[in-house]
Structures are given as structure tokens and as C-alpha cells.
Design a protein around this motif. Structure first.
Motif: not given
Length: 273
Positions: A137-157
Motif C-alpha cells: 500500500y505504501e509503495s503505491l503512494y510512493k509511486g503516486i508522489e513521483q507522478a509529476k510533470a517533468g519526471n519520467r515513468v522510471g521515477d514512478i517505477s
């Protein structure tokens, strides 16, 4: 690969509102299922409740009849118990105290999909399994935090992988998150492992399903003979949480909701996060 599989569609605020509204139906359908998750209920009964709730709200269950190479998924929910990671088919299987069960569901209405998953405890569960649910559950929200404009998909991953592997869990490689919109699965793929700075660049208006699939043991998985069910090779438990989100400037914004699920769990004196 078709042209649709390569194109990343940005959504307008009007389209996002439709997806958000579908996310409300989806969250409430999850809650109706959550009310019934107790020892003694069959997974087929849970599927029936969700399907009726979605159809009563003039929507269609996204997974029902979903076609992969001519093979159509037979149910409205993917229900995955214990060592089943994803794509479990509802059946006469009865839940037992100590089980965990992932419920993955989609809602299609007004031309757009919303997709989310939640892994539920069936009564009290072992501490190591409860910890797996919490960290996934925590890892999901860690990924969502990185889903920001200018980042890349790999930052979520990377964010998902780093958090899960910190606790020595397995991160499934063969199954990934994805874009969501007019189609249930759109570009880009969103793996739960990867390197910072890699992959497609994130732009405002991109809608993604982020869905960590994390295992208590090794990360290896196998597919059952039904051509749908994916389970852990070592038969250890797996957890799965998913939100449909939109990329924003500061962080991703969830378009689906766990609010109604967690209200039900609180009444049962059960928590995940």
C-alpha cells in the motif's frame, strides 16, 4: 504493436471529471464487496454483488468480456486469493480466516474507464502478511508522489521498487501498470521496477494506473492453465493495490478512491495502511 498502443493520450479536465466520477462508482462497488468479505463467502458471490452494483449505476464492469487474443475474461472482478497475484477468476472457492484477497475492478461509463485494486484481509491475518499489505500500500503512494510533470515513468517505477525491496519483498516484473482512458489499457506501460530518469516523460493530463504487485517471497510468477490466473512460483502470498491517477505539477492525483473501502474496514476493526 498497433498505433493505439504507442500513443499517449492527454486528457482534458472534462475527461478527467468523467474518470473521477467513474472512480466514485468503482470505490463504492469495492465497498459493497468489502462489507461481505468474511470467512465462508465464495468469490463468485463477491463478483455478483460488484457486477450488480456497477450495472445499477448505468455503467459496465470493464473486465467483463475483456478480450485478449480472442480469450474473454468471464467475470466482473479479478479475485486473487493468497498466492494468486492477479487475474484470479471468481469461483465457488470459499474464503477462510487468515486469507488475503485482492479485488481488482474497473468501471466503464460515458466513454472512459477507471481501474483500481485493493487487497483485503479476511479477518485476522499473520503479522508478516499484514506487513506485506501495509508496505505494498505504501509503495503505491510512493509511486503516486513521483507522478509529476517533468519526471519520467522510471521515477514512478523506481519509487515502488525501492520501497518494496527495502523490506526484502519480491517485485513482480512480468505485469505492469498502464495508461487508462477510452481504453482500459493504453500507453505507456508503468512497471513496478526501473531506473530514475528512464522511460516516457510525464506530462500533465496523462492518466495512469499505478499498481504495485509485491510478493512475500521470490518475485517469480507462473500462469495457470486457465490462461488468466497468475500466481507466485513459490506459493507465497502476494499483495496488489492500484489507483487510477492523473499526472499533475507537484505529484499525481488519484482519480479513484479507497475512502469507502476503508470506512468499511474501520467498522470491522481491520486496517491495512
Amino acid at each position: 504493436m498497433s498505433k493505439r498502443d504507442r500513443i499517449i493520450y492527454l486528457k482534458s479536465e472534462e475527461e478527467l471529471e468523467i474518470i473521477r466520477n467513474n472512480g466514485q462508482i468503482l470505490g463504492k462497488a469495492h465497498a459493497e464487496v468489502a462489507k461481505l468479505i468474511e470467512p465462508g463467502i465464495s468469490t463468485k458471490e463477491l463478483d455478483k454483488v460488484a457486477e450488480e452494483y456497477i450495472k445499477d449505476h448505468k455503467a459496465h464492469p470493464s473486465f467483463l468480456g475483456y478480450d485478449v487474443g480472442g480469450l474473454k475474461f468471464p467475470s466482473s472482478l479479478c479475485i486473487s486469493v493468497n498466492d494468486v497475484v492477479v487475474h484470479g477468476i471468481p469461483s465457488n472457492r470459499v474464503l477462510k480466516e487468515g486469507d488475503i484477497v485482492s479485488i481488482d475492478c474497473g468501471v466503464y461509463k460515458d466513454g472512459y474507464h477507471a481501474d483500481s485494486a485493493y487487497t483485503y484481509p479476511v479477518g485476522p491475518i499473520a503479522k508478516e502478511v499484514a506487513d506485506l499489505l501495509k508496505r505494498t500500500y505504501e509503495s503505491l503512494y510512493k509511486g503516486i508522489e513521483q507522478a509529476k510533470a517533468g519526471n519520467r515513468v522510471g521515477d514512478i517505477s523506481f519509487a515502488v521498487q525501492e520501497h518494496a525491496e527495502k523490506f526484502r519483498y519480491g517485485v513482480v516484473r512480468e505485469l505492469v501498470g498502464h495508461g487508462v482512458g477510452k481504453f482500459l489499457h493504453e500507453a505507456p506501460e508503468v512497471p513496478n521496477f526501473g531506473k530514475r530518469g528512464n522511460g516516457p516523460k510525464l506530462q500533465e493530463g496523462m492518466v495512469l494506473a499505478i499498481e504495485p504487485m509485491i510478493t512475500l517471497g521470490r518475485r517469480s510468477v507462473v500462469q495457470e492453465n486457465d490462461n488468466w490466473t497468475i500466481r507466485t512460483e513459490d506459493r507465497k502470498q502476494a499483495a496488489h493495490f492500484e489507483h487510477t491517477i492523473v499526472v499533475r505539477k507537484g505529484a499525481g492525483e488519484a482519480l479513484t478512491t479507497f475512502e469507502y473501502i476503508e470506512a468499511v474496514l474501520a467498522k470491522k476493526n481491520l486496517t491495512v495502511a
